[in-house]
Design a protein around this motif. Sequence first.
Motif, short mmCIF file in Angstrom:
data_model
loop_
_atom_site.label_atom_id
_atom_site.label_comp_id
_atom_site.label_asym_id
_atom_site.label_seq_id
_atom_site.Cartn_x
_atom_site.Cartn_y
_atom_site.Cartn_z
N SER A 33 13.75 -3.57 -2.05
CA SER A 33 14.94 -4.41 -2.19
C SER A 33 15.62 -4.62 -0.83
O SER A 33 16.22 -5.67 -0.60
CB SER A 33 15.92 -3.84 -3.22
N TRP A 34 15.48 -3.65 0.10
CA TRP A 34 16.05 -3.87 1.44
C TRP A 34 15.29 -5.00 2.15
O TRP A 34 15.89 -5.81 2.85
CB TRP A 34 15.97 -2.59 2.29
N LEU A 35 13.96 -5.00 1.93
CA LEU A 35 13.15 -6.06 2.55
C LEU A 35 13.57 -7.43 2.01
O LEU A 35 13.80 -8.37 2.76
CB LEU A 35 11.67 -5.80 2.25
N ARG A 36 13.71 -7.49 0.68
CA ARG A 36 14.13 -8.75 0.06
C ARG A 36 15.55 -9.13 0.50
O ARG A 36 15.87 -10.31 0.68
CB ARG A 36 14.07 -8.65 -1.46
N ALA A 37 16.41 -8.10 0.67
CA ALA A 37 17.78 -8.38 1.12
C ALA A 37 17.75 -9.01 2.52
O ALA A 37 18.53 -9.91 2.84
CB ALA A 37 18.59 -7.08 1.14
N GLY A 38 16.81 -8.53 3.36
CA GLY A 38 16.67 -9.13 4.69
C GLY A 38 16.23 -10.58 4.59
O GLY A 38 16.70 -11.44 5.35
N GLU A 39 15.34 -10.85 3.66
CA GLU A 39 14.89 -12.24 3.47
C GLU A 39 16.08 -13.10 3.01
O GLU A 39 16.26 -14.23 3.47
CB GLU A 39 13.75 -12.29 2.44
N ASP A 49 0.84 -1.20 0.00
CA ASP A 49 0.00 0.00 0.00
C ASP A 49 0.87 1.26 0.00
O ASP A 49 1.46 1.61 1.02
CB ASP A 49 -0.91 -0.03 1.25
N PRO A 50 0.96 1.97 -1.14
CA PRO A 50 1.81 3.16 -1.21
C PRO A 50 1.42 4.22 -0.19
O PRO A 50 2.24 5.04 0.22
CB PRO A 50 1.59 3.69 -2.63
N ASP A 51 0.13 4.20 0.26
CA ASP A 51 -0.31 5.18 1.25
C ASP A 51 0.02 4.75 2.68
O ASP A 51 -0.27 5.48 3.62
CB ASP A 51 -1.83 5.39 1.15
N ASP A 52 0.55 3.56 2.83
CA ASP A 52 0.83 3.03 4.16
C ASP A 52 2.23 2.39 4.16
O ASP A 52 2.36 1.16 4.16
CB ASP A 52 -0.26 2.00 4.53
N PRO A 53 3.28 3.24 4.12
CA PRO A 53 4.64 2.68 3.97
C PRO A 53 5.10 1.85 5.17
O PRO A 53 6.08 1.12 5.07
CB PRO A 53 5.52 3.93 3.81
N GLN A 54 4.37 1.95 6.31
CA GLN A 54 4.77 1.11 7.46
C GLN A 54 4.36 -0.34 7.26
O GLN A 54 4.88 -1.23 7.92
CB GLN A 54 4.16 1.63 8.78
N LEU A 55 3.39 -0.55 6.36
CA LEU A 55 2.97 -1.93 6.08
C LEU A 55 3.99 -2.53 5.11
O LEU A 55 3.98 -2.24 3.92
CB LEU A 55 1.56 -1.93 5.47
N LEU A 56 4.88 -3.33 5.65
CA LEU A 56 5.99 -3.85 4.83
C LEU A 56 5.58 -5.09 4.03
O LEU A 56 6.09 -5.31 2.94
CB LEU A 56 7.19 -4.18 5.72
N ALA A 57 4.71 -5.90 4.61
CA ALA A 57 4.31 -7.11 3.88
C ALA A 57 2.96 -7.61 4.37
O ALA A 57 2.59 -7.40 5.53
CB ALA A 57 5.35 -8.20 4.05
N ARG A 58 2.26 -8.24 3.45
CA ARG A 58 1.00 -8.88 3.79
C ARG A 58 1.05 -10.29 3.21
O ARG A 58 1.36 -10.47 2.03
CB ARG A 58 -0.15 -8.08 3.18
N LEU A 59 0.78 -11.27 4.05
CA LEU A 59 0.75 -12.66 3.60
C LEU A 59 -0.72 -13.06 3.52
O LEU A 59 -1.42 -13.07 4.54
CB LEU A 59 1.49 -13.56 4.60
N THR A 60 -1.17 -13.32 2.30
CA THR A 60 -2.60 -13.63 2.10
C THR A 60 -2.72 -14.90 1.27
O THR A 60 -1.72 -15.56 0.98
CB THR A 60 -3.30 -12.50 1.32
#
Length: 335
Positions: free
Chosen positions: A249-255, A92-103
């Motif tokens: 890409s930082w999130l993916r780098a953490g993964e 959600d571009p309007d909610d940058p604190q939401l880093l990931a959603r698993l659905t």
Amino acid sequence: MSQESPTDRPLTTALAEAAATAGHAPSVHNTQPWQWRVLPDALELRAARSRQLAATDPEGRLLTLSCGTALHHARTALAAEGWTPVVERLPDPDDPQLLARLTGLHRTDPDPAAMRLVQCMQVRHTDRRPVSDEPVPTTAVKEIAEAAVAEGSRLQILDGDQVLELAAAAAHAGTVEAEDPQLREELAYWTSRAGTGTGLPSDVLPEQAPQTTVPARDFGRPGTLPIGAGHDRAAVYALLYGDEDEPDSWLRAGEALSAAWLTATRLGVSVVPLSGVVEVEGTRQTLRGLLAGLGHPYIVLRLGIADPAHAGPPHTPRLATEQVVDTSALRGEHG
Ligand SMILES: Cc1cc2nc3c(=O)[nH]c(=O)nc-3n(C[C@H](O)[C@H](O)[C@H](O)COP(=O)(O)O)c2cc1C
């Protein structure tokens, strides 16, 4: 007594347990800058900005990397239980604190490789002592690098000259950080958090600076971890990098960091991340030079075989699950 197999358990139990298991993930200064929300059919990962290193990490690069390690831990825990999610990163571009959603979680067979990595989560830890003289097997380095690639980042193994360049950059970053009063204050805060479940207790910090080619992070105070007289001659230094330098890409780098580190743990290889060189803009550019400008550096890793003769550090404490996993939506409460 309940005899249900993992695959009989409700989805919400698997989601809550995956979020709790992700609490084992590594994070910069053990800040654990994540907050999970368990929904009836989804799991959300948010950045906990109150635990961001405002001075050291103003852009949130290391915060996002840390959250990425937790995301990979949770995904792996779900795979071990036979659940495969659709992962939406920064949905959600309007909610940058939401880093990931698993659905869209659907049933798969429990994955034995993931089960093994879940076991590795319980034992993985940062051992800042110098590594032993035993070389890291080439096959292990290859497998660790492949684990990073499978998560969309790459691992460059540094040659002798590059290690010397890294050593100079790490020394420079250490000086820059030691001279900055705000950074010193922030480090002092995260190294004096005993009893809070966050930060670095003295028993995981070396009692004196280890004799290493590449200087380790100076935590600004001696700890109580005995380090002996070893050197890091047999250590392998690697640079985790990728094509982009954006939160996604930082999130993916953490993964990728989590995948590489858990794989290393499975193979008996000790990992210490070195992020000082990435925190300081000038030395981050030096690392770009090591990549011949062909990628963006995310973090440096020291790989080695830990000293087998002496006990390593204890586990670093964690926040209680209730502090980082919100299950109120399952009880019909407003979370
Ligand atoms: C993004 C990131 C950066 C880190 N940077 C460093 C570092 O520069 N030096 C260091 O000794 N440890 C570093 N660590 C290791 C953390 O301090 C460690 O994961 C945390 O204290 C939790 O301890 P554990 O890994 O033993 O569970 C880093 C970890 C992460 C995820």
